[in-house]
Design a protein around this motif. Structure first.
Motif, mmCIF file in Angstrom:
data_model
loop_
_atom_site.group_PDB
_atom_site.id
_atom_site.type_symbol
_atom_site.label_atom_id
_atom_site.label_comp_id
_atom_site.label_asym_id
_atom_site.label_seq_id
_atom_site.Cartn_x
_atom_site.Cartn_y
_atom_site.Cartn_z
ATOM 1 N N PRO A 147 0.555 -1.594 0.204
ATOM 2 C CA PRO A 147 0.345 -0.491 0.207
ATOM 3 C C PRO A 147 0.935 1.203 0.203
ATOM 4 C CG PRO A 147 -0.761 -1.732 1.479
ATOM 5 C CD PRO A 147 0.705 -2.311 1.328
ATOM 6 N N ASP A 148 2.207 1.447 0.229
ATOM 7 C CA ASP A 148 2.228 2.047 0.488
ATOM 8 C C ASP A 148 3.559 2.493 -1.215
ATOM 9 O OD1 ASP A 148 2.395 3.102 3.569
ATOM 10 O OD2 ASP A 148 4.253 0.965 3.780
ATOM 11 N N PHE A 149 3.717 2.002 -1.595
ATOM 12 C CA PHE A 149 4.217 2.281 -3.234
ATOM 13 C C PHE A 149 2.403 2.170 -4.100
ATOM 14 C CE2 PHE A 149 4.556 -0.248 -7.197
ATOM 15 C CZ PHE A 149 5.727 0.386 -7.419
ATOM 16 N N GLY A 150 1.171 2.059 -3.418
ATOM 17 C CA GLY A 150 0.045 2.402 -3.796
ATOM 18 C C GLY A 150 0.033 3.980 -3.384
ATOM 19 N N THR A 151 0.490 4.358 -2.232
ATOM 20 C CA THR A 151 0.130 6.071 -2.359
ATOM 21 C C THR A 151 1.415 6.774 -3.091
ATOM 22 O OG1 THR A 151 0.067 5.322 -0.118
ATOM 23 C CG2 THR A 151 0.145 7.513 -0.558
ATOM 24 N N TRP A 152 3.069 6.523 -3.406
ATOM 25 C CA TRP A 152 3.894 6.904 -4.154
ATOM 26 C C TRP A 152 3.721 6.438 -5.293
ATOM 27 C CZ3 TRP A 152 6.724 4.858 -8.397
ATOM 28 C CH2 TRP A 152 7.061 6.310 -8.784
ATOM 29 N N VAL A 153 2.991 5.818 -6.582
ATOM 30 C CA VAL A 153 2.199 6.282 -7.578
ATOM 31 C C VAL A 153 0.946 7.155 -7.021
ATOM 32 C CG1 VAL A 153 0.552 4.571 -8.969
ATOM 33 C CG2 VAL A 153 2.795 3.603 -7.361
ATOM 34 N N GLU A 154 0.428 6.951 -7.073
ATOM 35 C CA GLU A 154 -0.307 8.427 -6.394
ATOM 36 C C GLU A 154 -0.306 9.699 -6.422
ATOM 37 O OE1 GLU A 154 -4.747 6.007 -4.332
ATOM 38 O OE2 GLU A 154 -2.739 7.388 -3.270
ATOM 39 N N GLU A 155 0.990 9.505 -5.626
ATOM 40 C CA GLU A 155 1.309 10.760 -5.530
ATOM 41 C C GLU A 155 2.255 11.361 -7.223
ATOM 42 O OE1 GLU A 155 4.207 10.629 -2.161
ATOM 43 O OE2 GLU A 155 2.146 11.109 -1.243
ATOM 44 N N VAL A 210 -8.361 0.200 -16.279
ATOM 45 C CA VAL A 210 -7.256 -0.100 -15.764
ATOM 46 C C VAL A 210 -6.439 -0.034 -16.645
ATOM 47 C CG1 VAL A 210 -5.739 -2.414 -15.074
ATOM 48 C CG2 VAL A 210 -8.305 -2.260 -14.746
ATOM 49 N N PHE A 211 -5.110 1.416 -16.385
ATOM 50 C CA PHE A 211 -3.887 1.728 -17.662
ATOM 51 C C PHE A 211 -2.581 0.940 -17.184
ATOM 52 C CE2 PHE A 211 -4.019 5.042 -14.842
ATOM 53 C CZ PHE A 211 -2.767 5.444 -14.216
ATOM 54 N N ALA A 212 -2.414 0.298 -15.660
ATOM 55 C CA ALA A 212 -1.619 -0.022 -15.359
ATOM 56 C C ALA A 212 -1.885 -0.919 -14.254
ATOM 57 C CB ALA A 212 -0.818 0.982 -14.825
ATOM 58 N N LEU A 213 -0.260 -2.128 -13.794
ATOM 59 C CA LEU A 213 -0.654 -2.931 -12.895
ATOM 60 C C LEU A 213 0.075 -2.538 -11.747
ATOM 61 C CD1 LEU A 213 -1.067 -6.603 -14.066
ATOM 62 C CD2 LEU A 213 -2.773 -4.763 -14.098
ATOM 63 N N LEU A 214 0.612 -2.942 -10.411
ATOM 64 C CA LEU A 214 1.239 -2.681 -9.232
ATOM 65 C C LEU A 214 2.077 -4.292 -9.061
ATOM 66 C CD1 LEU A 214 -0.015 0.647 -7.839
ATOM 67 C CD2 LEU A 214 1.616 0.211 -9.613
ATOM 68 N N ASP A 215 2.876 -4.347 -9.415
ATOM 69 C CA ASP A 215 3.304 -5.983 -8.751
ATOM 70 C C ASP A 215 5.360 -5.546 -8.149
ATOM 71 O OD1 ASP A 215 3.579 -8.388 -7.747
ATOM 72 O OD2 ASP A 215 4.792 -8.672 -9.727
ATOM 73 N N ASP A 216 4.960 -5.987 -6.906
ATOM 74 C CA ASP A 216 6.711 -5.855 -6.346
ATOM 75 C C ASP A 216 7.649 -4.683 -6.773
ATOM 76 O OD1 ASP A 216 6.208 -8.607 -5.327
ATOM 77 O OD2 ASP A 216 7.077 -9.695 -6.816
ATOM 78 N N GLY A 217 6.717 -4.210 -6.053
ATOM 79 C CA GLY A 217 7.553 -2.305 -6.547
ATOM 80 C C GLY A 217 7.374 -1.986 -7.699
ATOM 81 N N VAL A 218 6.775 -2.498 -8.623
ATOM 82 C CA VAL A 218 6.966 -1.791 -10.123
ATOM 83 C C VAL A 218 5.811 -1.340 -11.359
ATOM 84 C CG1 VAL A 218 7.454 -2.908 -12.628
ATOM 85 C CG2 VAL A 218 8.638 -4.179 -10.567
ATOM 86 N N VAL A 219 5.893 -0.972 -11.958
ATOM 87 C CA VAL A 219 4.169 0.081 -12.383
ATOM 88 C C VAL A 219 4.902 -0.582 -13.957
ATOM 89 C CG1 VAL A 219 3.390 2.217 -12.981
ATOM 90 C CG2 VAL A 219 4.667 2.055 -11.126
ATOM 91 N N TRP A 220 3.549 -1.190 -13.463
ATOM 92 C CA TRP A 220 3.154 -2.118 -15.338
ATOM 93 C C TRP A 220 2.408 -1.598 -16.066
ATOM 94 C CZ3 TRP A 220 7.545 -5.625 -16.356
ATOM 95 C CH2 TRP A 220 7.740 -5.717 -15.416
#
Length: 118
Positions: free
Chosen positions: A5-13, A38-48
């Motif tokens: 979820p912390d990575f998700g917050t970074w992505v939103e910012e 859906v335009f992206a996936l988040l997995d193991d700290g990677v934006v796809w």
């Protein structure tokens, strides 16, 4: 797949210039939505980022990698998602440019789907 979820917050910012995003967990990772697509996936700290024939060559040229996973038979499977280029990790403006291309790919894919009867 794993989602932090912390990575998700970074992505939103990092992608704030795109407007409101929705992140929903799925299969251990997460999907990133804008305007219901859906335009992206988040997995193991990677934006796809979502790709199609138009934006995939640009991502490939920028050093992005395809999303792959091992299939049940041991063969590597691919999905229509490529990693956010490393140069965009520290540059929100560049990241937003790549994300807009992924959003356009998602719109193109959605427009090719036949409408479901009600």
């Amino acid at each position: 797949m794993a989602y932090d979820p912390d990575f998700g917050t970074w992505v939103e910012e990092h992608f704030a210039a795109l407007g409101p995003l929705t992140i929903k967990r799925m299969f251990g990772g997460a999907a990133v939505y804008a305007d219901g697509l859906v335009f992206a996936l988040l997995d193991d700290g990677v934006v796809w980022l979502k790709v199609d024939d138009l934006n995939e060559p640009e991502l490939r040229a920028a050093g992005a990698l395809p999303f792959t996973y091992p299939g049940k038979d041991g063969r590597m499977m691919t999905m229509a998602y490529w990693s956010l280029p490393d140069t965009a990790l520290d540059d929100p403006d560049e990241a937003v440019r790549w994300a807009r291309g992924a959003m356009e790919a998602a719109v193109r894919k959605a427009s090719r789907k036949p409408l479901r009867p009600r």
